[in-house]
Motif scaffolding. Structure first.
Motif, PDB file in Angstrom:
ATOM      1  N   ASP A 160      28.707  -5.201  17.785  1.00 48.93           N
ATOM      2  CA  ASP A 160      28.384  -4.091  19.254  1.00 48.93           C
ATOM      3  C   ASP A 160      29.769  -5.047  20.355  1.00 48.93           C
ATOM      4  OD1 ASP A 160      26.480  -3.550  17.730  1.00 48.93           O
ATOM      5  OD2 ASP A 160      25.000  -4.593  18.829  1.00 48.93           O
ATOM      6  N   GLN A 161      29.773  -6.239  20.124  1.00 45.65           N
ATOM      7  CA  GLN A 161      31.115  -6.486  20.835  1.00 45.65           C
ATOM      8  C   GLN A 161      32.202  -6.225  21.210  1.00 45.65           C
ATOM      9  OE1 GLN A 161      31.436 -10.836  21.107  1.00 45.65           O
ATOM     10  NE2 GLN A 161      31.190 -10.591  23.545  1.00 45.65           N
ATOM     11  N   LYS A 162      32.903  -5.980  19.441  1.00 43.80           N
ATOM     12  CA  LYS A 162      33.858  -5.332  19.482  1.00 43.80           C
ATOM     13  C   LYS A 162      34.398  -3.808  19.675  1.00 43.80           C
ATOM     14  CE  LYS A 162      35.987  -8.031  15.982  1.00 43.80           C
ATOM     15  NZ  LYS A 162      36.784  -8.105  14.469  1.00 43.80           N
ATOM     16  N   ASN A 163      33.290  -3.083  20.131  1.00 46.79           N
ATOM     17  CA  ASN A 163      33.062  -1.436  20.208  1.00 46.79           C
ATOM     18  C   ASN A 163      32.375  -1.775  22.151  1.00 46.79           C
ATOM     19  OD1 ASN A 163      32.875  -0.381  17.789  1.00 46.79           O
ATOM     20  ND2 ASN A 163      30.418  -0.666  17.468  1.00 46.79           N
ATOM     21  N   GLU A 164      31.717  -2.344  21.785  1.00 44.57           N
ATOM     22  CA  GLU A 164      31.986  -3.260  23.966  1.00 44.57           C
ATOM     23  C   GLU A 164      33.306  -2.978  24.490  1.00 44.57           C
ATOM     24  OE1 GLU A 164      29.810  -4.430  27.491  1.00 44.57           O
ATOM     25  OE2 GLU A 164      30.035  -5.751  25.197  1.00 44.57           O
ATOM     26  N   VAL A 165      33.987  -3.578  24.185  1.00 44.76           N
ATOM     27  CA  VAL A 165      35.522  -4.659  24.234  1.00 44.76           C
ATOM     28  C   VAL A 165      36.825  -2.774  24.270  1.00 44.76           C
ATOM     29  CG1 VAL A 165      37.183  -5.487  24.917  1.00 44.76           C
ATOM     30  CG2 VAL A 165      35.483  -6.678  24.542  1.00 44.76           C
ATOM     31  N   PHE A 166      36.308  -2.330  23.192  1.00 38.95           N
ATOM     32  CA  PHE A 166      37.254  -1.310  23.011  1.00 38.95           C
ATOM     33  C   PHE A 166      36.808  -0.078  24.152  1.00 38.95           C
ATOM     34  CE2 PHE A 166      38.558   2.018  20.305  1.00 38.95           C
ATOM     35  CZ  PHE A 166      39.602   2.435  20.052  1.00 38.95           C
ATOM     36  N   GLN A 167      35.325  -0.247  23.632  1.00 39.21           N
ATOM     37  CA  GLN A 167      35.176   1.203  24.937  1.00 39.21           C
ATOM     38  C   GLN A 167      35.821   0.612  26.183  1.00 39.21           C
ATOM     39  OE1 GLN A 167      30.785   1.845  25.107  1.00 39.21           O
ATOM     40  NE2 GLN A 167      31.534   4.414  24.877  1.00 39.21           N
ATOM     41  N   HIS A 168      35.151  -0.127  26.812  1.00 37.72           N
ATOM     42  CA  HIS A 168      35.936  -0.471  28.211  1.00 37.72           C
ATOM     43  C   HIS A 168      37.481   0.138  28.128  1.00 37.72           C
ATOM     44  CE1 HIS A 168      35.103  -2.205  31.843  1.00 37.72           C
ATOM     45  NE2 HIS A 168      36.553  -3.183  31.979  1.00 37.72           N
ATOM     46  N   TYR A 169      38.309  -0.760  27.307  1.00 42.04           N
ATOM     47  CA  TYR A 169      39.749  -0.641  27.174  1.00 42.04           C
ATOM     48  C   TYR A 169      40.169   0.916  27.312  1.00 42.04           C
ATOM     49  CZ  TYR A 169      40.834  -5.247  25.215  1.00 42.04           C
ATOM     50  OH  TYR A 169      41.614  -6.272  25.687  1.00 42.04           O
ATOM     51  N   LEU A 170      39.278   1.847  26.797  1.00 41.49           N
ATOM     52  CA  LEU A 170      40.109   3.422  26.629  1.00 41.49           C
ATOM     53  C   LEU A 170      39.344   3.392  28.109  1.00 41.49           C
ATOM     54  CD1 LEU A 170      38.224   4.735  23.068  1.00 41.49           C
ATOM     55  CD2 LEU A 170      40.315   4.028  23.696  1.00 41.49           C
ATOM     56  N   LYS A 171      38.186   3.661  28.510  1.00 44.20           N
ATOM     57  CA  LYS A 171      38.221   3.551  30.131  1.00 44.20           C
ATOM     58  C   LYS A 171      38.947   3.848  31.443  1.00 44.20           C
ATOM     59  CE  LYS A 171      33.188   3.732  29.506  1.00 44.20           C
ATOM     60  NZ  LYS A 171      31.663   3.169  29.875  1.00 44.20           N
ATOM     61  N   LEU A 172      40.014   1.972  31.114  1.00 41.97           N
ATOM     62  CA  LEU A 172      40.667   1.423  32.249  1.00 41.97           C
ATOM     63  C   LEU A 172      42.007   2.832  32.130  1.00 41.97           C
ATOM     64  CD1 LEU A 172      40.520  -2.085  30.887  1.00 41.97           C
ATOM     65  CD2 LEU A 172      39.891  -1.336  33.070  1.00 41.97           C
ATOM     66  N   ASP A 173      42.312   2.357  33.631  1.00 45.46           N
ATOM     67  CA  ASP A 173      43.347   3.400  33.760  1.00 45.46           C
ATOM     68  C   ASP A 173      44.214   2.903  33.375  1.00 45.46           C
ATOM     69  OD1 ASP A 173      44.449   1.858  36.037  1.00 45.46           O
ATOM     70  OD2 ASP A 173      42.690   1.562  36.456  1.00 45.46           O
ATOM     71  N   LEU A 174      45.965   3.954  34.070  1.00 46.28           N
ATOM     72  CA  LEU A 174      46.591   3.301  33.161  1.00 46.28           C
ATOM     73  C   LEU A 174      47.356   2.256  34.062  1.00 46.28           C
ATOM     74  CD1 LEU A 174      48.817   6.892  32.883  1.00 46.28           C
ATOM     75  CD2 LEU A 174      47.848   5.821  30.708  1.00 46.28           C
ATOM     76  N   ASN A 175      46.958   1.980  34.905  1.00 50.78           N
ATOM     77  CA  ASN A 175      47.984   0.870  35.807  1.00 50.78           C
ATOM     78  C   ASN A 175      47.867  -0.334  34.779  1.00 50.78           C
ATOM     79  OD1 ASN A 175      49.366  -0.112  38.213  1.00 50.78           O
ATOM     80  ND2 ASN A 175      47.244  -0.977  38.952  1.00 50.78           N
TER      81      ASN A 175
END
Length: 610
Positions: free
Chosen positions: A117-132
């Motif tokens: 679950d935590q790896k999925n949470e981290v990866f999902q958050h990575y995908l939401k972060l902006d280009l900067n």
């Protein structure tokens, strides 16, 4: 420890597994703590068999289950009682083993679920972060946090939790029965434990600091390796293998030195725990032996045997205090690093009431200013541009003039510093992000292909796509013939980032990936820089057919005379310098004319050389 509060939600999610695991730990230790009492009773039976005069004992200090067994065993004599006690001790060990198995099946399996679950949470958050965010953070650091740091947190949610509950339960039960047996002897035996507590406190503070530093060094090492793998062609072409190896070796040496320092600290730490436990065993035998010799405190050989077994049982839990504390400290340091990213909000978010209109293609840039947050460079200044539905617009300018910024702002990879952008009269800041990007096809300047089949790269974003549709997109991008020449056709696997393809092939597959979406708005960002003149002519001819009635923005530093643009926009330093049709701009004899003549001269020189 405060950083680990972030994973409490997972403990709540898997509360039944955690609760059962705790129950199994308590039950397994309960049956373990009965063995010393049964052993003590065996010593009493042996002493009586040898004719030793024993005081009347009612075994009030024993557990009720042991007393029930003693009442049953009293009907037997001599060797039969010893044999029966041996069988009971074996059964107790077997029962404890069963519950230990169940303990691991609940606690350790729970930790694996939390890791997932935590790896999925981290990866999902990575995908939401902006280009900067990605411009200011290394890929190696991102990889280290989602792999190494999550794994260290799993050691807390699994083994650390299990050992912590185990040692608390076992120490609690052992102390309870030891005090019931002889409180004063217990006090003497446990006298070294305050030294143990102080040692744990001091050493774990050092371990925590070293762990945090080691994780940071590991992140640098991973980043160094990742960049070397990705840029291997550049490294080889500039003959920099030795230099890169030296750089990696230095980072690796720093990591090794810190890791060895931590290992030395732990190497001193754990034997110290064993030494302190050994002191407790010595105190038990020495003080208990004196009491037994002088017949005081109601202590005999059976009491000494019980206490020695209790102390030996406490050896692992007490020594595991340091190990467990070390795992908790490392997990805390890792969770702190994870929280830094998880608590980082994306600069680009969906509005509260996001709109999802069907886009037609009327685009308006109104007084747009944009400053890149990571560099402070102003890319656009008071930029105004209106693009009608179905128009074909060319945006021309030198490198660094702000061309790519226009495309990224249109896709909301960034938000303007000032001004607004709208499509069909609706501000893009009020639109649903996925809906906006789904309806715009974008061919970026830096082509990226995945290590997958050519067909899957072309249909990326659409899921399962019929092969004729994929072939049609490849035909429009003028790459179909080359794909058919590959040994696997469209099923050919390409290397990482398309390393097995030429630059022109990669660009054309990227164009096919954009065209297959068949959107109303298409943005091409300098996507023909790696193709030859003949292929360029073919692609532009195909695009003229495909882009009919679609809004198209073609960003380039070259002038395409073979494509009939409705309007050409020349920008310099983030502002529009000239705007009009090809013939209009040439008649003005301005900056566009200068770019056109310069390009024509370069072509003539190239032709003469060939």
């Amino acid at each position: 420890m405060k950083h680990l509060k972030a994973i409490n939600k997972y403990f709540w999610k898997y509360r039944w597994r955690l609760g059962l695991g705790i129950l199994f730990i308590i039950v397994s230790n309960y049956f373990a703590i009965l063995a010393p009492q049964v052993t003590g009773y065996v010593f009493e039976v042996v002493q009586r068999s040898l004719g030793v005069v024993m005081k009347d004992r009612h075994h009030a200090e024993y557990d009720w289950l042991v007393n029930r067994f003693i009442s049953f065993a009293e009907q037997y004599k001599g060797i039969s009682v010893v044999a029966l006690c041996g069988i009971v001790i074996l059964v107790l060990a077997l029962i404890r083993g069963i519950f230990m198995f169940l303990m691991r099946q609940t606690i350790i399996v729970m930790s694996r679920h939390i890791e997932f679950d935590q790896k999925n949470e981290v990866f999902q958050h990575y995908l939401k972060l902006d280009l900067n965010f990605y411009k200011t953070h290394n890929t190696g650091d991102l990889m280290s946090r989602i792999s190494e740091d999550v794994s260290r947190v799993r050691m807390f949610t699994g083994p650390a939790i299990m050992y912590l509950i185990n040692l608390i339960t076992l120490i609690g039960l052992a102390l309870y029965y030891m005090i019931k047996k002889d409180g004063l002897l217990t006090l003497y035996v446990l006298a070294p434990l305050p030294i143990l507590a102080i040692t744990i406190y001091v050493v774990n503070n050092i371990i925590h600091k070293k762990s945090e530093h080691i994780q940071s060094l590991l992140s640098d090492l991973t980043t160094n390796a990742q960049q070397s793998y990705s840029g291997i062609r550049v490294i080889k072409s500039f003959v920099q293998e030795d230099a890169m190896y030296g750089f990696f070796e230095k980072n690796s040496e720093d990591y090794k030195r810190s890791a060895i320092g931590l290992a030395k600290m732990e190497a001193i730490y754990f034997p110290s725990m064993t030494l302190i436990i050994g002191l407790s065993t010595i105190f038990t035998i020495m003080i208990g032996g004196i009491y037994a010799i002088y017949g005081t405190h109601n202590v005999d050989i059976s009491t000494i045997a019980e206490f020695v077994m209790y102390i030996n049982m406490l050896t692992f839990p007490v020594s595991a205090i340091g190990w467990t504390a070390s795992m908790i400290q490392r997990a805390s340091a890792s969770q702190k690093r994870l929280n830094e990213f998880l608590d980082t909000p994306s600069a680009i978010n969906n509005p509260a009431k996001a709109l999802s209109p069907a886009l037609q293609g009327h685009i308006v840039f109104n007084q747009v200013d944009f400053v890149y947050p990571n560099t402070g460079i102003q890319a656009l200044s008071k930029f105004n541009l209106s693009i009608g539905k179905g128009q074909k617009i060319a945006i021309i300018g030198h490198t660094g003039s702000g061309k790519t910024t226009i495309a990224q702002l249109l896709l909301r990879m960034y938000d303007p510093t000032a001004g607004s952008i709208s499509i069909d009269g609706v501000p893009i800041s009020s639109m649903d992000l996925q809906s906006l990007r789904r309806q715009i096809s974008y061919v970026p300047q830096d082509v990226f292909l995945f290590s997958d089949t050519i067909a899957n790269n072309i249909s990326f974003g659409l899921g399962e796509t019929p092969e004729p549709v994929v072939q049609q997109a490849a035909r429009y991008a003028s790459v179909e013939k080359e794909i058919q020449g590959f040994h696997g056709g469209y099923a050919t696997m390409i290397g990482e980032r398309g390393v097995t393809l030429s630059g022109g092939q990669k660009q054309r597959i990227s164009i096919a990936r954009a065209l297959i979406k068949d959107p109303q708005i298409v943005v091409f960002d300098d996507c023909l820089s790696a193709v030859d003149a003949k292929t360029e002519k073919e692609i532009l001819g195909n695009l003229s057919l495909f882009l009919k009635e679609k809004t198209a923005i073609i960003i380039t530093h070259r002038i395409f005379t073979l494509f009939d643009f409705d309007m050409i926009v020349v920008i310099e330093d983030g502002t529009i310098r000239e705007m009009g049709t090809h013939n209009d701009l040439l008649s003005r004899n301005g900056y566009y004319t200068y770019l056109y003549e310069q390009q024509q001269q370069e072509r003539e020189e190239t032709t003469e050389e060939n």
